[in-house]
Design an enzyme around this catalytic site. Structure first.
Site, PDB file in Angstrom:
ATOM      1  N   SER A  68       0.947  -1.261  -0.112  1.00  0.00           N
ATOM      2  CA  SER A  68       0.047   0.177  -0.059  1.00  0.00           C
ATOM      3  C   SER A  68       0.875   1.184   0.112  1.00  0.00           C
ATOM      4  O   SER A  68       2.040   1.312   0.560  1.00  0.00           O
ATOM      5  CB  SER A  68      -0.922  -0.009   1.271  1.00  0.00           C
ATOM      6  OG  SER A  68      -1.715   0.958   1.182  1.00  0.00           O
ATOM      7  N   ASP A  69       0.279   2.451  -0.628  1.00  0.00           N
ATOM      8  CA  ASP A  69       0.953   3.616  -0.673  1.00  0.00           C
ATOM      9  C   ASP A  69       0.091   4.606  -0.601  1.00  0.00           C
ATOM     10  O   ASP A  69      -1.069   4.510  -1.377  1.00  0.00           O
ATOM     11  CB  ASP A  69       2.110   3.679  -1.746  1.00  0.00           C
ATOM     12  CG  ASP A  69       3.078   4.793  -1.639  1.00  0.00           C
ATOM     13  OD1 ASP A  69       4.126   4.607  -0.703  1.00  0.00           O
ATOM     14  OD2 ASP A  69       2.965   5.846  -2.182  1.00  0.00           O
TER      15      ASP A  69
END
Length: 192
Positions: A68-69
């Site tokens: 995730s970012d």
């Protein structure tokens, strides 16, 4: 079910993933998080989420790996992690009274098959009008220097918002659980 690995050192993402009551481990991926020239923000977070998951694939060859970012977008400007008090002040002054969109990329890699699901979940906030003393108080209390756009919304940062719009509030913290559950179900994981 294949074992779950969260490709993140973020305590916020670990706390969110724990809400699903699924056993998981975590490891910090080592990737270059710099933006490619003129890369759109949506493409950036999707690429980085995928790269984080792929970075752990060799060490975890039969796992479901979650990457995730997140970035915050103000107009055409991408607001990353400020890292310093001065940069955080600058970001929050610019955001004062404006709409900020948080874009959270999420990837689920099946390292056994190589299949990788990737998506981006947006969440918008309208910021209150903020003056410098209020921003400085917030920064001294929260110290959100590792948070996109200087917003630590799981804490006092929510007091900076006038209103919010989005389909998954957990995306605001950095891991969109609603979308992740869809991805896990597609991989055959039973989520209570």
């Amino acid at each position: 079910m294949l074992p779950l690995i969260l490709a993140s050192s973020s305590p916020y993402r670990r706390e969110l993933l724990a809400r699903l009551h699924l056993p998981f481990d975590w490891a910090s991926p080592d990737i270059d998080e710099r933006r490619i020239d003129d890369e759109p923000a949506v493409d950036l977070v999707k690429r980085l989420a995928r790269e984080k998951a792929l970075a752990l694939a060799d060490r975890h060859p039969a796992h479901l790996i979650i990457g995730s970012d997140q970035v915050a977008v103000l107009g055409e400007q991408i607001l990353g992690k400020p890292h310093t008090f001065d940069k955080a002040c600058e970001q929050l002054l610019a955001a004062s009274g404006n709409h900020v969109t948080f874009l959270t990329g999420v990837a689920l890699l099946n390292s056994a098959t190589g299949e990788c699901q990737v998506d981006c979940v947006p969440f918008s906030v309208h910021m209150r009008d903020l003056d410098l003393p209020r921003i400085e108080r917030y920064l001294r209390i929260e110290q959100p220097y590792d948070c996109a756009g200087s917003f630590k919304c799981e804490g006092l940062g929510v007091s900076l918002f006038q209103d919010t719009h989005g389909c998954d509030a957990t995306s605001l913290i950095g891991l969109p659980l609603i979308r992740l559950v869809d991805m896990l179900i597609k991989e055959g994981v039973s989520v209570p």
